[in-house]
Design an enzyme around this catalytic site. Structure first.
Site, short mmCIF file in Angstrom:
data_model
loop_
_atom_site.label_atom_id
_atom_site.label_comp_id
_atom_site.label_asym_id
_atom_site.label_seq_id
_atom_site.Cartn_x
_atom_site.Cartn_y
_atom_site.Cartn_z
N HIS A 149 0.85 -1.18 0.00
CA HIS A 149 0.00 0.00 0.00
C HIS A 149 0.89 1.24 0.00
O HIS A 149 2.00 1.21 0.51
CB HIS A 149 -0.86 0.03 1.27
N CYS A 190 -0.17 2.26 -4.40
CA CYS A 190 -0.97 3.41 -4.79
C CYS A 190 -0.10 4.66 -4.75
O CYS A 190 0.78 4.79 -3.89
CB CYS A 190 -2.14 3.59 -3.82
#
Ligand SMILES: *[C@@H]1O[C@H](CO)[C@@H](O)[C@H](O)[C@H]1NC(C)=O
Length: 442
Positions: A149, A190
């Site tokens: 992430h 991301c």
């Protein structure tokens, strides 16, 4: 007179290094650092990607003492794993967990240890994990693969965060100290472009590829209804399946970038740093041993990875929805529905906290609130952003434990870009974040 001579000497030196000398390097060694920064079954895919990357290097002849793997290692023997000891990276795929070195697992998977591994700080890792570090010199090549992430300017680890500036500082120091000839980084997260944007010079022998632009999510894929999780991430799957398919002693980094950029339709794959490194063959960074092509044909039309592509942050929703669909037990269905509702409420809460912070910092200037909540500035005011981020992380939501909180950070960037200070933000945190510490905001 002495001063003039000295200057002449310096300019002669500059002329000497200005030529193509730099390219006539003797052959160095190849080192690799592979990091999955998440934990838990929901994030199966990150460790699956990294295990697959290990298999690629291993098959191409890179010895284990030159590959360093960091991952939580809670997937292969997770209670939710119906096939203990097995991790796959595509439906019906091979076990990519086999033989993966457990260099740094569990609580040793930290950004600090990663930077120590990368920069060869063996002393700093005495007694930690396998103690393996990159022992590279000025002619060596380093391949780094980070999967997890992320958010604006950050890459998450299981318990804390790696800031883009800390990564850049480490890489610049390594270049200054002549610890590598060339370095290639592939990053899946991301907003992964924000790890390099305005931070990576184009003349230090470093080439990076990010799964997405500085303000796009990256995407998970290969939803597996049997395992109830996603098996991979789109960018990782595309570069690795391409690598498995092709003769990497013939395919260049540039060719792979073009292929992957075209195939990854969910986000914009981007390249950073010294682009001309891309003329080299993939084997320079993934190993030179010839391998019988084990890869499957390129999928045309019906691409199961792309068909199941889901923004990384929506994975917990997609997994719960899939479980609800396949549940035949009404009681269990009800529990799952409640979980989904709870997850949505949690998300609303996180977003509401950020909105209150912005209202507080801007003293309810509604025009400004609107801009700050909706625009997407790049990060230039790093010290403000970094300090404000720390205040949010400490006072509102520990980001490593509340992945959804990574989704609401853009307004912090924007506040800094609009001239608000980290001190103002920290005061807002004190006023707004009075809730008890929480975890599990997925
Ligand atoms: C919602 O947040 C709470 C913490 O406040 C956490 O314990 C819970 O697991 C979360 N629920 C879901 C469904 O994610």
């Amino acid at each position: 007179m002495g001063r003039v001579l000295e200057l002449l000497k310096v300019s002669a030196l500059l002329l000497a290094v200005g030529g193509d000398v730099a390219w006539a390097r003797p052959k160095g060694e190849l080192w690799a650092v592979l990091v999955a920064g998440s934990s838990s079954w929901m994030n199966y895919r990150h460790q699956a990607d990294v295990c697959h990357a290990y298999q690629i290097l291993h098959q191409h002849g890179v010895p284990d003492d030159h590959i360093i793997v960091m991952m939580e290692d809670d997937i292969a023997y997770n209670p939710e794993n119906p096939d203990p000891g097995v991790i796959i990276n595509r439906p019906d795929g091979p076990n990519v967990y086999e033989g993966v070195p457990r260099d740094y697992v569990g609580s040793s998977v930290t950004p600090e240890n990663f930077l120590r591994v990368l920069s060869g700080d063996a002393e700093g890792l005495r007694g930690v994990g396998s103690g393996k570090v990159v022992r590279s010199g000025p002619n060596d090549r380093i391949f780094v693969n980070l999967v997890d992430h992320g958010g604006p300017g950050i890459f998450a680890f299981p318990r804390s965060l790696l800031k883009a500036t800390d990564l850049a500082d480490a890489v610049l120091a390594m270049h200054r100290d002549r610890k590598f000839g060339e370095m290639v980084l592939y990053v899946e997260a991301c907003e992964s472009g924000s790890m390099f944007s305005n931070l990576l010079p184009d003349d230090i022998g470093v080439y990076a590829v990010s799964a997405s632009s500085p303000n796009q999510p990256s995407y998970a894929c290969y939803m597996d209804e049997h395992l109830n999780t996603f098996l991979g991430d789109v960018f990782s799957i595309k570069w690795m399946e391409d690598t498995d398919r092709e003769d990497i002693r013939r395919e260049s980094l540039k060719k792979q970038f073009q292929i992957v950029r075209k195939e990854v339709t969910s986000s914009t794959v981007m390249q950073w740093g010294e682009i001309r490194l891309d003329r080299q063959h993939l084997s320079q960074f993934l190993g030179g041993k010839k391998v019988a092509s084990g890869g499957r044909r390129r999928q045309r039309g019906n691409d199961f990875c792309l068909n199941t592509a889901t923004p990384s942050y929506d994975v917990p929703v997609a997994v719960l929805e899939s479980r609800i669909r396949s549940s035949s037990n009404p009681q269990k269905t009800e529990t799952l529905k409640q979980q989904l509702e709870g997850l949505r409420q949690n998300r609303t809460f996180v977003s509401a906290v950020m909105a209150s912070l912005v209202v507080h910092v801007t003293d309810s200037d509604l025009d400004m609130v609107d801009k700050v909540m909706h625009n997407s500035h790049g990060i230039t005011r790093w010290s403000c952003y970094s300090a404000a981020l720390d205040a949010f992380d400490k006072g509102c939501f520990r980001l490593a434990e509340n992945p959804y909180a990574l989704r609401v950070l853009q307004p912090i960037v924007n506040l800094c870009e609009h001239g608000y200070t980290a001190e103002q933000f920290a005061r807002a945190v004190q006023a707004v974040c009075t809730h008890d510490p929480v975890r599990g905001m997925e």
